[in-house]
Structure formats: C-alpha cells, structure tokens
Write an enzyme that holds these catalytic residues in place. Structure first.
Site, mmCIF file in Angstrom:
data_model
loop_
_atom_site.group_PDB
_atom_site.id
_atom_site.type_symbol
_atom_site.label_atom_id
_atom_site.label_comp_id
_atom_site.label_asym_id
_atom_site.label_seq_id
_atom_site.Cartn_x
_atom_site.Cartn_y
_atom_site.Cartn_z
ATOM 1 N N SER A 3 3.744 45.631 -9.457
ATOM 2 C CA SER A 3 4.134 44.349 -9.847
ATOM 3 C C SER A 3 5.274 43.559 -9.116
ATOM 4 O O SER A 3 5.186 42.598 -8.798
ATOM 5 C CB SER A 3 4.075 44.117 -11.329
ATOM 6 O OG SER A 3 2.847 44.632 -12.168
ATOM 7 N N THR A 35 7.137 40.621 -12.677
ATOM 8 C CA THR A 35 6.808 39.340 -11.850
ATOM 9 C C THR A 35 7.540 38.135 -12.114
ATOM 10 O O THR A 35 7.795 37.490 -11.115
ATOM 11 C CB THR A 35 5.300 39.170 -12.873
ATOM 12 O OG1 THR A 35 4.481 40.207 -12.596
ATOM 13 C CG2 THR A 35 4.550 37.774 -12.269
ATOM 14 N N HIS A 88 -3.123 49.748 -19.004
ATOM 15 C CA HIS A 88 -2.384 50.965 -18.674
ATOM 16 C C HIS A 88 -2.640 52.071 -19.926
ATOM 17 O O HIS A 88 -2.775 53.080 -19.762
ATOM 18 C CB HIS A 88 -0.997 50.753 -18.807
ATOM 19 C CG HIS A 88 -0.370 50.471 -17.296
ATOM 20 N ND1 HIS A 88 -0.214 51.291 -16.110
ATOM 21 C CD2 HIS A 88 0.132 49.256 -16.972
ATOM 22 C CE1 HIS A 88 0.201 50.980 -15.145
ATOM 23 N NE2 HIS A 88 0.360 49.646 -15.456
#
Length: 390
Positions: A84, A137, A261
C-alpha cells in the site's frame, strides 16, 4: 453566350469563396473543468471484491452508476506485487517507488502529491480513512519517509503539514502515546493551529484546520463502528462545501484490505458495503453540484479472491481465497463528473494524478523535490525488501 456563361460561373465561384472566408468558423466549446475532486481508494479492492459484494448483498451498488471505467496496473518499482505504501505513493504522486516507501522515489527524494498541488492552487484539502491517519495510504498524500512503519515520524509530518486542512480517522496513539514522550496533540492545539477531536460529534466545521482521531488504534470493524466512514465523508463535504476555489478530498475504505488479509468474507462484505455507502455520499454530492469529479480506484488486490463453483456445475458460487497477502491483479478505476472520460482503457496507477489535474485544468506537476519545505528525510535501519505490512 458560352463566354458569358463561363464568366458567370467564375463570378459565382469567387463570390462563394469570399462568402466562406467571411463566415466565422464555430469554435468547439471548452469542456467544463472540475472545481472539486473526491478521490476514493478501496484498499485491497479489485473487481472480485466489488462483484462478490454485489452477489452476496443482492444490491445494485453505486459502482454500477459510473459512466467511465478503466483498468489500472499496480506493480511497484521493486516488485510485481505492490504494497500500500508504494501503490499509495504512485496514486498520489505519479511516481513508482519501492515497497514500504512513502512519498519518495526509489532514491528517497520526496515527490509532489496531487493533494499538495491542489493546495498550492488555493483549494481546500482533506483526508478521511477508517485506519490510522498515519497508515500507508493516507500518509502517501502528505508524508515523506523511507519506511511506512515510521508512524511517529509520519505523525509529526502530519502535525506540521501546511497542505492539510483536516484529517479524519484513527491512530491517536501515534500522537499521545509516543516513544519520545511528546504529547503531539497538545503541540498541535497550542502551537500548530489545529483543533483535535476524538469523535465526529460537535465538530466545528468552520474551523480551517482540524483532526479527528476517533480511536487509539485503527477504527473498529465496520460491523462495530457503524456508519462512521459515510458520516465522516458527509462531515468533510460540509466542511468543504463553501471552499472559494474548490477542494480536494481523499477517502479510503481502509479495512477491505484487512478483511481480505484474513480471508474473512463476512468482514469483507461489511467493509465493501460501508465503502459503497461512502461512495454514494460522494456521488450524490457530485450529481447535485455538477462541478465535482469523483474518482474511485484501489491500490492493489488482496486475498486472490475468485468466485468459483467447487463442484463445477456452474450453480453454486463460493468465495475462494488463494492467499492471505496481496496479488498482482490489476484493479479498476471508476469516474464521474468533469474530465471523467479520461479514465478509460488500460493505465498505470501513476497516470491518475495527471488525469485528475487535467480535469481541473491544471498542469501536471510531477516534481521530485530535493528540498521539501525544509523537510529532512529521516533514515532508519529497515529492510525495504522485507515482507510488506498490511
């Protein structure tokens, strides 16, 4: 008589030419430019996650309302499978970088983000997430560090950031439970001009610089946090609605990635529907205003999700994960509003910043910054090729 006829034809042709020369050619009107931008990122969300949510919920989700859709390649500068941090940096700045690096190119030189360009153009800016506000992010839009796990350094950069008007999410512990014992919340309020809240309730939306950190850690799962994300988007839009020169808002559905995940389909569904509701808030606003570009995409796919029938009879769809990590699958980009027609076809994740700026009638500034407002990039002893964090 023949000579007269020929002469008449010549005269008519000349008159016609003169007439056409005197006619002003109609100019094609310039397409409208976007005043505002809402940039939404579903962490870990590719087409399988979107369609799985549609199948399981039986709902016609907001994704289906976007008139322009494209495909985005996500590889990083160091790996076919991105994390990310590298993907967020590419989406924010149009620079590929190594996995784990934030806001810098592979040589650790800071790069300019779309949020920073927008602020320099006089637009108000904000970030809304359901993770830490210091997570990979969101940090990619305002921070410059060689490794994503430098949460406390990222928190300082956020506190001192001149480009942010507000930020909403979790992660209070990186501000008031720090290893250096500094209470960064007090410094933000007493020295740096912020108002800091721990809830969405009773926010002064007229305040030009505020932070909402509604949890010490990441925000709770969607099933437990309720409508926090869409409410936060509504709060953000209320804050930004009267921005004289327009605004730039980044929104992340952070925990789609966490759920994938864990190969947890129930959690993933909750996060997808929550993110879709937040997208609806943004799209409704854009449809009402007419001057707002909404771009929805993802940083990468997580979980290797497929939707097979295990018995091969094409009658019973199940959710099947092939990994608990990221994959190299491309993701989708969805666009609505002025300039949305650019977001079609196959593109690199680095192309999105330029398309957003073009939609606003702004030059694509893709500078690498050797000096970034005096910011020094702090070196840390980490293995940049280590297994990426969620």
């Amino acid at each position: 008589m023949k000579k007269l006829t020929t002469l008449s034809l010549i005269v008519l042709v000349m008159l016609g030419m003169l007439s056409s020369c005197g006619t002003k050619k109609e100019e094609t009107p310039e397409p409208p430019k976007a005043m505002n931008v809402i940039y939404m990122i579903g962490d870990g969300m590719a087409l399988p996650q979107v369609y799985a949510a549609m199948l399981a919920s039986g709902e016609k989700m907001t994704f289906s309302q976007f008139p322009y859709i494209g495909v985005v390649d996500t590889h990083s500068a160091s790996n076919d499978i991105t994390d990310s941090a590298a993907a967020g940096t590419a989406l924010a700045s149009d620079h590929k970088t190594k996995n784990a690096m934030i806001g810098v190119n592979p040589d650790s030189i800071p790069v300019k983000t779309v949020l920073e360009v927008m602020k320099e153009q006089g637009k108000e800016t904000g970030i809304v997430v359901s993770s830490y506000v210091t997570h990979a992010t969101p940090a990619s839009f305002y921070a410059k560090v060689p490794h994503r796990k430098q949460y406390e350094d990222i928190a300082v950069q956020m506190a001192e950031n001149p480009y942010l008007n507000f930020i909403i999410g979790g992660g209070m512990k990186h501000f008031n439970q720090r290893k250096d014992s500094i209470n960064l919340v007090e410094r933000m309020e007493n020295e740096l001009g912020w108002k800091v809240y721990d809830t969405l309730a009773d926010i002064d939306v007229t305040c030009k610089k505020y932070a909402v950190m509604a949890n010490a850690d990441h925000m709770p799962h969607a099933a437990d946090r309720g409508d926090f994300l869409p409410r936060a988007v509504k709060t953000a839009l209320k804050t930004l609605d009267n921005a004289e020169n327009g605004f730039f808002l980044m929104v992340e559905g952070s925990q789609i990635d966490f759920a994938c995940h864990g190969n947890d389909s129930t959690w993933m569904m909750d996060e997808m529907l929550d993110f879709d509701y937040a997208i609806k808030v943004a799209l409704d606003y854009a449809k009402e205003k007419g001057n707002t570009l909404v771009v929805v995409t993802a940083d990468h796919e997580t979980g290797g999700l497929t939707l097979p029938d295990p018995q091969g009879k094409y009658t019973n769809v199940v959710f099947n994960y092939s990994t608990r990590s990221h994959t190299c699958l491309p993701v989708m980009v969805y666009a609505y509003g002025p300039g949305a027609e650019q977001f079609t076809g196959w593109m690199q994740n680095t192309a999105i910043k330029g398309k957003i700026l073009n939609a606003c009638g702004l030059e694509n500034i893709s500078d690498t910054l050797k000096e970034y407002d005096g910011l020094k990039i702090k070196a840390v002893k980490v293995n940049l090729d280590s297994k990426p964090e969620k």
